[in-house]
Enzyme design. Structure first.
Site, mmCIF file in Angstrom:
data_model
loop_
_atom_site.group_PDB
_atom_site.id
_atom_site.type_symbol
_atom_site.label_atom_id
_atom_site.label_comp_id
_atom_site.label_asym_id
_atom_site.label_seq_id
_atom_site.Cartn_x
_atom_site.Cartn_y
_atom_site.Cartn_z
ATOM 1 N N HIS A 84 -3.814 5.280 4.037
ATOM 2 C CA HIS A 84 -4.998 4.287 4.140
ATOM 3 C C HIS A 84 -6.256 4.946 3.712
ATOM 4 C CE1 HIS A 84 -7.762 1.675 6.396
ATOM 5 N NE2 HIS A 84 -8.097 2.639 6.919
ATOM 6 N N ARG A 129 0.796 -1.143 -0.082
ATOM 7 C CA ARG A 129 0.014 -0.102 0.097
ATOM 8 C C ARG A 129 0.977 1.391 0.085
ATOM 9 N NH1 ARG A 129 -2.601 1.292 5.405
ATOM 10 N NH2 ARG A 129 -1.107 3.160 5.088
ATOM 11 N N TYR A 136 3.173 6.801 10.950
ATOM 12 C CA TYR A 136 3.701 5.230 11.355
ATOM 13 C C TYR A 136 4.528 4.548 10.519
ATOM 14 C CZ TYR A 136 -0.351 4.690 8.028
ATOM 15 O OH TYR A 136 -1.265 4.715 6.873
#
Length: 377
Positions: free
Chosen positions: A281, A277, A290
Site C-alpha cells: 500500500h 496492486r 493480509y
C-alpha cells in the site's frame, strides 16, 4: 484477464452465504466483459484497433518513465531521501493509458497513488520528488498544467473534478476533467454523488476507477459483492466501460474515446481499469500480513510494461538496441531531475502556510506570525 483464485469462505458461513461468496468470487475470473487489445503474452487480439506505431512507442516510453520513478523511489526512501509514498509498479498501463488521452489544457485529479498519471501529463519529476519529500517546492503545481496535488482523502476528488468540468463547459471550451479513484473509493458517498452530479448536468468528465484488488488491506471481494464496478455507471445514466488495466493500448483506446465523447458535449464516462496492486500500500506497508501468495498468483506474468515491450519487439517498432537506449535516456532524465530536487533549499517553517489559500485568511496570518516569532526566539 483472470483473477487469482479466491480464498474459501469462512467456516461460519451458512451454505447459502457460501454459495453467494463463491459465485461472486468466480465472476472476477470471467474475461468476456473485459476489453483488451494486447493479450498478456503480447499477441494482438484486436488488430483493427492498434494505434499508430508512434503512439505505441510513446506509451511505452511513458510507462518506462513511470516505472523508473517507482523503482528509484524505493531506493531513495531506504536512503532517507524520500518520504513515505504509495508505489504503483504494475499499474503503469492503467495510469499512463488514461492520462495520455489528455492534453495540457485538461484537468487531472489524481489519488495519492497516481504519480504515473501526473508524470505522463507533464508534471516535472523534480517537483514530484519534492512533493513526496513533503517539501513546499513540490506543493504548487506548474501554472501551465492543470494537475491537482495528490489527493489523500478518499473520493473527494470526484466531485471536485465535476466542478472543474462544469466550469470548462460554462466557459465554452472543449476541455475535460479526469479523476481517479480506487475500488475501495467507489464505495464512498462522494463517488456516487459525483456520478449523479456529472450525469444530470452532462459534465465533460472522465472517471477512472482503478480496480487494483485492494483497499489498503481489504480485498475488493470483501468490501463489495459487485464484480463489475463499471456497471455502477448505469445507475446514473452514463456509459461504463471495463478494460484490461494491464493493457496500455486498450486502456488508451477506451479513454481516448471517452475524452473525445466529452469534448463533443456528450457527457461523462466511467472507466474501470482492472489491474492489481502488486506492491505494498505504501513503502512502509507489509502486505504479507493480509494477503497470500495465492492472492498474487499470476499477476507477475501480466506485467503491463513487458507486455507492450514484447509486442513492440515482435513488430519491429522496437529493437534490443533502441530499447536499451530508451531506458538509458529515461534513467538519465530521472537522475538529472534528482539533482535538481536535491538543489532546492531547505524550506522555512512558515512556508507550510504559503499554498493553503490564494489569499491568506486572518487565521493563517496569525499562525504565520506565531511561527516566525517562535523561530526568531
Amino acid at each position: 484477464m483472470t483473477r487469482p483464485t479466491r480464498k474459501k469462505p469462512p467456516k461460519t458461513a451458512t451454505p447459502d452465504a457460501a454459495d453467494a461468496y463463491a459465485a461472486s468470487a468466480a465472476a472476477y475470473d470471467r474475461a468476456d466483459d473485459l476489453f483488451q487489445i494486447l493479450a498478456p503474452d503480447g499477441t494482438v487480439t484486436r488488430p483493427d484497433l492498434l494505434p499508430a506505431p508512434e503512439q505505441r512507442l510513446h506509451l511505452y516510453r511513458q510507462m518506462r518513465r513511470a516505472r523508473q520513478f517507482d523503482e528509484r523511489g524505493w531506493v531513495l526512501y531506504r536512503q532517507g531521501r524520500l518520504g513515505v509514498f504509495p508505489p504503483f509498479g504494475g499499474m503503469e498501463a492503467s495510469q499512463v493509458g488514461t492520462a495520455a488521452a489528455l492534453t495540457g489544457d485538461d484537468w487531472l485529479f489524481p489519488t495519492y497513488r497516481d504519480t504515473g498519471a501526473a508524470l505522463t501529463l507533464g508534471l516535472p519529476i523534480a517537483r514530484t520528488l519534492a512533493y513526496w519529500r513533503t517539501s513546499p517546492h513540490g506543493w504548487a503545481m506548474p501554472e501551465n498544467l492543470k494537475v491537482l496535488p495528490f489527493y489523500i482523502p478518499i473520493a473527494t476528488q470526484y466531485p471536485h473534478a465535476v466542478g472543474a468540468a462544469l466550469a470548462e463547459k460554462r466557459k465554452g471550451t472543449k476541455n475535460v476533467a479526469m479523476a481517479f479513484i480506487g475500488d475501495g473509493g467507489s464505495s464512498e458517498g462522494d463517488f456516487h454523488e459525483a456520478l449523479n452530479f456529472a450525469g444530470a448536468l452532462n459534465a465533460p468528465c472522465v472517471f477512472i476507477l482503478q480496480n487494483n484488488g485492494w483497499a489498503i488491506s481489504v480485498p475488493t471481494r470483501t468490501q463489495t459483492k459487485a464484480t463489475n464496478l463499471s456497471r455502477r455507471a448505469e445507475g446514473y445514466g452514463i456509459p461504463g466501460v471495463r478494460v484490461d488495466g494491464n493493457d496500455v493500448l486498450a486502456t488508451w483506446h477506451v479513454t481516448n474515446e471517452a475524452v473525445q465523447r466529452a469534448r463533443r458535449g456528450e457527457g461523462p464516462t466511467l472507466i474501470e481499469t482492472v489491474t492489481y496492486r502488486i506492491k505494498p500500500h505504501t513503502v512502509a506497508d507489509d502486505p504479507s500480513r493480509y494477503r497470500t501468495e495465492e492472492d498474487n498468483a499470476g499477476w507477475a506474468e501480466k506485467d503491463p510494461v513487458v507486455r507492450l515491450q514484447t509486442h513492440l519487439l515482435q513488430e519491429g517498432i522496437l529493437t534490443g538496441e533502441s530499447d536499451a537506449a530508451l531506458m538509458a535516456e529515461v534513467a538519465a532524465e530521472f537522475e538529472e531531475a534528482l539533482k535538481e530536487a536535491d538543489s532546492y533549499p531547505d524550506p522555512t517553517p512558515a512556508e507550510i502556510l504559503d499554498h493553503v489559500f490564494a489569499e491568506p485568511t486572518p487565521q493563517l496570518r496569525k499562525q504565520r506570525e506565531q511561527i516566525l516569532a517562535e523561530v526568531g526566539a
